[in-house]
Design a protein around this motif. Structure first.
Motif, PDB file in Angstrom:
ATOM      1  N   ALA A 182       0.852  -1.194   0.000  1.00 47.57           N
ATOM      2  CA  ALA A 182       0.000   0.000   0.000  1.00 47.57           C
ATOM      3  C   ALA A 182       0.879   1.232   0.000  1.00 47.57           C
ATOM      4  N   GLY A 183       0.418   2.263  -0.674  1.00 44.12           N
ATOM      5  CA  GLY A 183       1.085   3.560  -0.600  1.00 44.12           C
ATOM      6  C   GLY A 183       0.670   4.231   0.697  1.00 44.12           C
ATOM      7  N   ILE A 184       1.360   5.282   1.063  1.00 43.08           N
ATOM      8  CA  ILE A 184       1.032   5.999   2.294  1.00 43.08           C
ATOM      9  C   ILE A 184       1.102   7.495   2.018  1.00 43.08           C
ATOM     10  N   ALA A 185       0.110   8.221   2.516  1.00 45.28           N
ATOM     11  CA  ALA A 185       0.058   9.667   2.313  1.00 45.28           C
ATOM     12  C   ALA A 185       0.866  10.341   3.424  1.00 45.28           C
ATOM     13  N   LEU A 186       2.018  10.907   3.058  1.00 41.18           N
ATOM     14  CA  LEU A 186       2.897  11.584   4.010  1.00 41.18           C
ATOM     15  C   LEU A 186       3.160  13.003   3.539  1.00 41.18           C
ATOM     16  N   THR A 187       3.522  13.867   4.486  1.00 41.43           N
ATOM     17  CA  THR A 187       3.945  15.214   4.122  1.00 41.43           C
ATOM     18  C   THR A 187       5.446  15.192   3.824  1.00 41.43           C
ATOM     19  N   GLY A 188       5.982  16.274   3.309  1.00 40.71           N
ATOM     20  CA  GLY A 188       7.388  16.342   2.921  1.00 40.71           C
ATOM     21  C   GLY A 188       8.354  16.095   4.062  1.00 40.71           C
ATOM     22  N   THR A 189       8.090  16.709   5.223  1.00 41.13           N
ATOM     23  CA  THR A 189       9.012  16.535   6.350  1.00 41.13           C
ATOM     24  C   THR A 189       8.921  15.117   6.909  1.00 41.13           C
ATOM     25  N   GLU A 190       7.752  14.501   6.802  1.00 43.05           N
ATOM     26  CA  GLU A 190       7.607  13.112   7.269  1.00 43.05           C
ATOM     27  C   GLU A 190       8.412  12.166   6.379  1.00 43.05           C
ATOM     28  N   VAL A 191       8.404  12.413   5.082  1.00 41.79           N
ATOM     29  CA  VAL A 191       9.170  11.579   4.156  1.00 41.79           C
ATOM     30  C   VAL A 191      10.658  11.677   4.473  1.00 41.79           C
ATOM     31  N   LYS A 192      11.123  12.886   4.733  1.00 42.90           N
ATOM     32  CA  LYS A 192      12.544  13.072   5.056  1.00 42.90           C
ATOM     33  C   LYS A 192      12.913  12.354   6.341  1.00 42.90           C
ATOM     34  N   SER A 193      12.041  12.407   7.330  1.00 39.14           N
ATOM     35  CA  SER A 193      12.288  11.743   8.597  1.00 39.14           C
ATOM     36  C   SER A 193      12.269  10.217   8.435  1.00 39.14           C
ATOM     37  N   VAL A 194      11.343   9.715   7.630  1.00 34.32           N
ATOM     38  CA  VAL A 194      11.257   8.272   7.387  1.00 34.32           C
ATOM     39  C   VAL A 194      12.492   7.787   6.644  1.00 34.32           C
ATOM     40  N   ARG A 195      12.967   8.563   5.674  1.00 35.88           N
ATOM     41  CA  ARG A 195      14.171   8.179   4.932  1.00 35.88           C
ATOM     42  C   ARG A 195      15.387   8.089   5.848  1.00 35.88           C
ATOM     43  N   GLU A 196      15.395   8.870   6.925  1.00 35.17           N
ATOM     44  CA  GLU A 196      16.476   8.795   7.905  1.00 35.17           C
ATOM     45  C   GLU A 196      16.286   7.632   8.871  1.00 35.17           C
ATOM     46  N   GLY A 197      15.145   6.947   8.783  1.00 37.61           N
ATOM     47  CA  GLY A 197      14.871   5.797   9.643  1.00 37.61           C
ATOM     48  C   GLY A 197      14.294   6.165  10.990  1.00 37.61           C
ATOM     49  N   LYS A 198      13.805   7.381  11.148  1.00 37.86           N
ATOM     50  CA  LYS A 198      13.270   7.834  12.435  1.00 37.86           C
ATOM     51  C   LYS A 198      11.766   7.584  12.488  1.00 37.86           C
TER      52      LYS A 198
END
Length: 155
Positions: free
Chosen positions: A26-42
């Motif tokens: 499934a895709g997930i609806a995230l905001t820009g700052t959330e994507v950056k945080s997820v990419r950092e593994g946080k």
């Protein structure tokens, strides 16, 4: 051809607490700052679950830490997030969850080959304590067999 994906966060507790019956992407609806945080593994999927409401799937209790450089654009870390799936899949899942009493659990967050954040969602049934003990016995037995096999091959 193999698809390349990079795991960002894995929910290890899910496989311990649930019998995984089927998995979905499934895709997930995230905001820009959330994507950056997820990419950092946080991000943390430990106690998260999905629920179907009004024909849409929402993910609850997934914690995404605020992005350090995000200032006013950061969202609430525990807000509910919408999952993106086809209507037919959602209706099928809704039927199985209602009829059989199953649960929707996120197993992992990953980047697909196009760089999009995706969620691997599992249709799962809760394990009882004796099931967990049974799994532990099987793991120990497999470990002992492997150890004996290595000793036999050395000689």
């Amino acid at each position: 051809m193999e698809k390349k994906s990079r795991d960002l966060v894995v929910n290890r507790k899910a496989r311990h607490d649930y019998h995984i019956l089927e998995t979905f992407e499934a895709g997930i609806a995230l905001t820009g700052t959330e994507v950056k945080s997820v990419r950092e593994g946080k991000c943390n999927l430990k106690d998260s679950f999905a629920r179907i409401e009004n024909g849409e799937i929402y993910l609850y209790n997934m914690h995404i830490s605020p992005y350090e450089k995000g200032n006013i654009f950061n969202k609430d870390p525990l807000r509910t997030r919408k999952l993106l799936m086809h209507k037919k899949q959602i209706n099928r899942l809704f039927g199985q969850v209602k009829e059989k009493g199953l649960t929707l659990i996120p197993l992992r967050l990953y980047l697909n080959e196009r760089g999009l954040v995706k969620v691997e969602l599992a249709l799962a049934k809760g394990k009882a304590l004796y099931d967990k003990r049974e799994d532990a016995k099987h793991r120990d037995a497999a470990r002992e067999i492997e150890k004996a096999f290595k000793e036999f091959n050395k000689a």
